[in-house]
Design a protein around this motif. Structure first.
Motif, short mmCIF file in Angstrom:
data_model
loop_
_atom_site.label_atom_id
_atom_site.label_comp_id
_atom_site.label_asym_id
_atom_site.label_seq_id
_atom_site.Cartn_x
_atom_site.Cartn_y
_atom_site.Cartn_z
N GLU A 67 -20.34 -40.53 -6.77
CA GLU A 67 -19.69 -40.85 -8.04
C GLU A 67 -18.75 -42.05 -7.92
O GLU A 67 -18.41 -42.69 -8.92
CB GLU A 67 -18.89 -39.65 -8.57
CG GLU A 67 -19.73 -38.44 -8.91
CD GLU A 67 -20.09 -37.63 -7.67
OE1 GLU A 67 -19.53 -37.90 -6.59
OE2 GLU A 67 -20.97 -36.74 -7.77
N SER A 68 -18.32 -42.38 -6.70
CA SER A 68 -17.36 -43.47 -6.50
C SER A 68 -18.02 -44.76 -6.05
O SER A 68 -17.34 -45.75 -5.79
CB SER A 68 -16.31 -43.06 -5.46
OG SER A 68 -15.65 -41.89 -5.85
N LEU A 69 -19.35 -44.77 -5.96
CA LEU A 69 -20.04 -45.95 -5.44
C LEU A 69 -20.08 -47.08 -6.46
O LEU A 69 -20.15 -46.86 -7.67
CB LEU A 69 -21.48 -45.59 -5.06
CG LEU A 69 -21.70 -44.70 -3.84
CD1 LEU A 69 -23.19 -44.43 -3.65
CD2 LEU A 69 -21.10 -45.33 -2.59
N MET B 172 -21.56 -51.48 -2.71
CA MET B 172 -21.48 -50.42 -1.70
C MET B 172 -22.86 -49.85 -1.41
O MET B 172 -23.17 -49.53 -0.26
CB MET B 172 -20.55 -49.30 -2.19
CG MET B 172 -19.08 -49.62 -2.19
SD MET B 172 -18.12 -48.19 -2.79
CE MET B 172 -16.48 -48.90 -2.84
N VAL B 173 -23.69 -49.70 -2.44
CA VAL B 173 -25.03 -49.14 -2.24
C VAL B 173 -25.82 -50.00 -1.25
O VAL B 173 -26.53 -49.50 -0.38
CB VAL B 173 -25.78 -49.02 -3.58
CG1 VAL B 173 -27.22 -48.58 -3.36
CG2 VAL B 173 -25.07 -48.04 -4.51
N ILE C 118 -30.85 -50.04 -14.09
CA ILE C 118 -29.81 -50.89 -13.50
C ILE C 118 -30.48 -51.90 -12.57
O ILE C 118 -31.24 -51.54 -11.67
CB ILE C 118 -28.78 -50.05 -12.73
CG1 ILE C 118 -28.04 -49.13 -13.70
CG2 ILE C 118 -27.79 -50.95 -12.00
CD1 ILE C 118 -27.10 -48.16 -13.03
N HIS C 119 -30.21 -53.18 -12.82
CA HIS C 119 -30.76 -54.26 -11.99
C HIS C 119 -30.02 -54.28 -10.66
O HIS C 119 -28.84 -54.62 -10.60
CB HIS C 119 -30.61 -55.59 -12.72
CG HIS C 119 -31.19 -56.76 -11.97
ND1 HIS C 119 -32.40 -56.69 -11.31
CD2 HIS C 119 -30.72 -58.02 -11.79
CE1 HIS C 119 -32.65 -57.86 -10.75
NE2 HIS C 119 -31.64 -58.69 -11.02
N LYS D 130 -21.07 -54.68 -11.04
CA LYS D 130 -20.59 -53.92 -9.89
C LYS D 130 -20.51 -52.42 -10.17
O LYS D 130 -20.85 -51.60 -9.33
CB LYS D 130 -19.20 -54.43 -9.46
CG LYS D 130 -19.24 -55.81 -8.83
CD LYS D 130 -17.87 -56.19 -8.30
CE LYS D 130 -17.91 -57.54 -7.59
NZ LYS D 130 -16.59 -57.89 -7.03
N SER D 131 -20.06 -52.05 -11.36
CA SER D 131 -19.84 -50.64 -11.66
C SER D 131 -21.16 -49.92 -11.91
O SER D 131 -22.13 -50.53 -12.37
CB SER D 131 -18.92 -50.48 -12.87
OG SER D 131 -19.51 -51.07 -14.01
#
Length: 995
Positions: free
Chosen positions: A776-778, A782-783, A804-805, A811-812
């Motif tokens: 949930e915080s990624l 970060m991925v 999501i591209h 970022k979010s």
């Protein structure tokens, strides 16, 4: 006569020393310090130590759990219940503990398996309920645990472990359940009872006591906190009484009842008779609460007769008085037993309930044995929600005051009957200097009064004792935390209403920028239902702001007679009616016209009670109002003035509203604001202006203010003496604001997240670190840094499925992406959920934590910085340069622990130490024009290996923004910072720092 004026705020003390006899301002100054509490993102108060306390509590709990585990393992090994070999012990831990726990109550298992079961029970021993706590989370835990117990009972299984062993963990996780300590205690008893038949020589009663009572289920007794309970003002060597005490609740009920008055529709105010007070008291003693409507019916009053505290009730939708929740709940549990209890028995049950040393089982046993309640009823009694906190008086004092309270005395009158006068009025030993202040049980006041002590003692050292001290305290200093939170809430609500009114004025009335008076006028128009309350004439929208309409904001009680300019003393009125009413109150002008006055009363019926009462007020005495303004009787104000009276001088507490009126009347707002006529709150020196006004607030000046308003709105008020404003301006402009510096090495040394060193570096030689992060915080970057390539691809696939591209700039990641569980790909049927992932990244500003062998096992990012050390040297070209080293709080703590100086002054040959700079230290900066100006260090930071020193003018009190530019902010480094370090004492005297 020398008067010291003090303006005490949440983070500042403004002061002014004035010679009233010779009409001279001796000196003014300001002391600024950190507020006594922290604020969250919404502005709500938070204890400064809360974060540290919670972290310390977690560390202690973990240490105690580890100690308990190690103690149990040693004990079980000594008695042959665990293998001595670590390898065998590790093998044993691989056995399914839940299956063993299920078998342990049905068949013989080995001694080592018994040890494995006990070890597992110790690891998760369940939640122990605290019946005194009103924690919302605790209620959720107990509710869910009770539901779990119902499921266990329906399953026909005897223990918690047996039930968990029967679950299909692929459908329901065991760890998702809340459990109670009593469940584990019951299971322990069942297992020990069954297995002791096979091993009677080993599973003895003595070992059971050591394992169960002294280890697994051992509960530390609550730490006594008597030293934190404040002393009673009335009785020496007595602590204040708990609000949950039987007599304290009765005292509170009698206080509420004795404060009641009846407001009749014609405007008269009537005291309650003794019979009426007794009737209300008996109602409140038998109910949780009583609405004012029900009280009115019981007393035979009509609906238009209101009580004075009715509309000020905390519950505006259903105004009521609080009753005795204990007696009401106890009666409902079993009315038959309750009817047979005398008062002594009820008091005894009450005392057992609030006794912190009695646990749940002991409480239930005592209630059942002594009062014939069933176990279920005793459990209900244990859950009765008694009030928290403490009263202002001890139980001994309350028992002495109760007989007078029963007769209808107000608390203040009862105290004078019993004790002669308030303790604050007692004569105390006269001191030459203020001693350390008492603990006011209010962190904001404690912080402020300690700084007041420094200022006052410094004034005494330089100028001698003043003859009088006048104190004004900000509203958010005087109240309790609950009161301050209520003020913050009301301010927020007012801001929302003002913003709504501003929006309507722009959209519907054509205003471009509505002024404050426009917003007030609109709100009054809505409040009056678009009608003049005096004449009954409608006020159409198109006439509200029309100059020709003559619709004015009017003071209900003329300002010249009460000096009340608050919203509650304002309404709308047509100008011609306002002129006819003149300087009279509504009662004085309209009471001779009964029909019109009654119509006015009907029209004002929907108005708030405080405003409505002004239409009916018969007497207005300016002197009474003045007396109230120069005698602040709030508890904290009384306590502070009592503390200052130890100097033997006259001390008075004034109220802030009148300070504002006098400041405006004397034209003092423009001293620090050359553009407008409002107070400049972005300059700390405005506190000194308020302190000067506070020092000069007396009955004569307030009468002059009233007289000025009576003559005409445009008549300027005479200065306290000729040239006063100019003299004050010069004094204010000469102030060097004193900021309290905190150099203590304490606080948060590093951020919470721990990073694992990998030993791998990138092409620049920077080391990679890994850390865990919940899905949930990624963020998208970060991925891409997830260590496991398989897991990384699974997450990227989930992002693509949600549109999501993955190579985009966003970022979010919306949280809904992770609402459906993410699973590892597996050939088997087992589905392993992914909840957290390991991320690899580069960090520079980290500190490595080493184990006993000196090997780094984790790293942490550093927290705040403690100071910067500036040194000077000559480069190879012969140029003199300066450099700085930013020292983090972590490094400062390390130096302190190792016995080294916190500030390093030796950087080797050729380098000369200049100074160190920490937050709030003062620096006399050389400006571009060659002049020197006093600045405060706001922050020292290290950004990509570049040191940045941000400074603000010492007088600046605004909210700093990153977009600010000189002169309200200076951004320097060690080489561009010109000037010298200084110190500023509480009086504002500048001295060399001698660093």
């Amino acid at each position: 006569m020398i008067t010291l004026g003090l303006d005490i705020g949440t983070n500042s003390v403004g002061w002014a020393l004035i010679d009233e006899k010779n009409n001279e301002i001796l000196r003014t100054g300001v002391r600024v310090f950190p507020e006594g509490v922290d604020r969250d993102t919404k502005g709500a108060e938070k204890s400064k130590n809360e974060t540290r306390r919670l972290a310390r509590g977690s560390r202690r709990n973990r240490a105690r759990m580890k100690y308990r585990r190690d103690k149990l393992v040693r004990m079980l090994k000594r008695n042959g219940l665990l293998p001595a070999s670590d390898i065998e012990f590790s093998e044993l831990l691989r056995e399914d503990p839940y299956k063993l726990r299920a078998k342990a109550i049905q068949e013989k298992i080995s001694l080592h398996q018994i040890g494995r079961v006990l070890f597992h029970i110790n690891q998760r021993r369940g939640f122990k309920s605290n019946r005194k706590s009103g924690d919302e989370k605790q209620g959720k835990v107990i509710k869910n645990a009770n539901e779990l117990q119902d499921e266990i009972d329906k399953s026909g299984l005897k223990t918690l472990g047996a039930y968990f062993a029967s679950l299909d963990t692929s459908k329901k996780r065991i760890r998702d359940n809340y459990t109670l300590r009593s469940m584990y205690e019951h299971e322990f008893e069942e297992i020990w009872k069954f297995q002791s038949r096979f091993y009677p020589e080993i599973l003895t009663d003595r070992l059971k006591t050591k394992v169960k009572d002294e280890t697994i289920f051992y509960q530390r007794p609550l730490k006594p906190c008597d030293d934190l309970i404040k002393d009673c003002e009335l009785e020496e060597d007595e602590k204040v009484c708990q609000r949950a005490d039987w007599f304290a609740r009765r005292f509170r009920i009698l206080q509420d009842v004795n404060n009641l008055k009846i407001h009749n529709p014609e405007g008269t105010i009537k005291d309650l008779s003794q019979d009426q007070r007794d009737t209300i008291t008996q109602i409140l003693l038998s109910k949780e609460k009583a609405t004012f409507e029900s009280i009115r019916k019981k007393l035979g009053l009509i609906d238009s007769q209101k009580f004075n505290t009715e509309e000020g009730s905390s519950n505006r939708k259903n105004p009521h008085l609080k009753g005795d929740v204990f007696q009401a709940k106890l009666k409902n549990i079993n009315k038959k037993i309750f009817a047979g209890l005398d008062e002594e028995a009820k008091i005894d049950i009450n005392n057992i309930l609030i006794d912190q040393t009695i646990d749940d089982e002991e409480f239930i046993s005592e209630i059942c044995e002594n009062y014939n309640y069933s176990r279920d009823e005793a459990i209900k009694i244990s859950k009765i929600p008694l009030p928290n906190g403490y009263t202002n008086h001890s139980k001994k004092a309350i028992l002495k005051l109760l007989p007078y309270m029963e007769k209808g005395f107000l608390t203040s009158d009862a105290v004078k009957e019993v004790y002669g006068r308030w303790p604050s009025e007692q004569k105390t030993e006269i001191l030459d200097r203020l001693p350390l202040p008492p603990d006011f049980r209010n962190p904001i006041v404690n912080q402020g009064i300690n700084e007041v002590r420094k200022v006052v003692n410094a004034v005494i050292s330089a100028y001698g004792k003043p003859d009088k001290i006048a104190v004004e305290m900000a509203r958010d200093v005087k109240g309790s935390k609950a009161e301050r939170d209520e003020i913050r809430k009301k301010n927020w609500e007012n801001e929302q209403k003002n913003e709504e009114a501003r929006k309507i004025l722009v959209e519907e009335f054509g205003f471009s920028r509505p002024a404050r008076e426009d917003i007030i006028k609109y709100k009054l128009w809505i409040e009056c239902r678009k009608t003049c309350p005096y004449t009954g004439k409608p006020v159409p929208q198109h006439l509200l702001f029309s100059p020709q309409s003559g619709v004015q904001i009017e003071h209900i009680i003329p300002y010249s007679r009460c000096l009340d300019d608050s919203y509650m003393n304002k309404t709308l009125c047509y100008a011609d009616e306002n002129r006819r009413k003149g300087e009279k109150t509504p009662y004085e002008y309209y009471s001779s016209k009964p029909e019109q006055y009654e119509e006015i009363r009907q029209r004002i019926a929907p108005l708030p009670f405080p405003k409505r009462s002004k239409f009916n007020q018969k007497e207005v005495k300016l002197d009474n109002f003045i007396e109230r303004q120069i005698n602040d009787t709030r508890y904290i104000s009384r306590a502070v003035t009592s503390y200052l009276k130890q100097l033997g001088c006259t001390v008075i507490g004034t109220k802030g509203k009148i300070t504002s009126d006098l400041r405006r009347a004397w034209g003092l707002n423009s001293i620090l604001n050359t553009i407008g006529s409002t107070k400049n709150r972005d300059d700390h020196r405005h506190h000194a202006v308020d302190a000067a006004v506070t020092a000069l607030t007396n009955q004569q000046h307030l009468r002059d203010l009233a007289y000025t308003k009576k003559r005409t709105e445009d008549l300027a008020m005479t200065e306290p003496w000729k040239g006063f404003r100019q003299e004050l301006k010069e004094s204010i402009n000469s102030i060097n604001v004193s900021h309290r510096v905190r150099r203590k090495v304490s606080g948060r040394l590093h951020e919470d997240t721990a990073y694992g060193p990998t030993g791998i570096t990138n092409e620049n030689g920077d080391e990679y670190y890994v850390y865990r992060k919940p899905l949930e915080s990624l963020t998208l970057p970060m991925v891409h840094k997830v260590v496991d390539p398989t897991v990384r691809e699974i997450l990227l696939e989930r992002l693509r499925e949600n549109g999501i591209h993955t190579e985009g700039k966003t970022k979010s990641i919306p949280k809904k992406v992770w609402e459906e569980p993410v699973y590892m790909k597996s050939r088997k049927d087992a589905r392993v959920p992914i909840k957290k992932v390991r991320i690899r990244t580069v960090y520079n500003n980290v500190a490595k934590i080493k184990d006993e062998e000196g090997k780094p096992y984790k790293a942490v990012t550093l927290g705040s910085n403690h100071h910067i050390e500036i040194f000077e040297f000559t480069d190879k070209k012969g140029n003199t340069k300066r450099e700085g080293k930013v020292v983090s709080l972590f490094e400062a703590a390390r130096r302190n622990k190792e016995g080294r100086p916190i500030v390093c002054r030796d950087y080797g040959d050729g380098k000369k130490f200049i100074c160190s700079l920490a937050k709030n230290e003062m620096f006399m900066m050389k400006m571009d024009d060659g002049s020197f100006k006093l600045h405060r260090v706001q922050v020292v930071s290290l950004i990509v290996n570049q040191q940045v020193i941000i400074l603000r003018p010492a007088t600046f009190a605004g909210a700093g923004k990153s977009s600010d530019s000189p002169p309200i902010v200076q951004r320097k480094n060690a080489n561009t910072l010109k000037g010298y370090k200084v110190t500023v004492d509480p009086l504002g005297n500048i001295n060399p720092a001698n660093d």
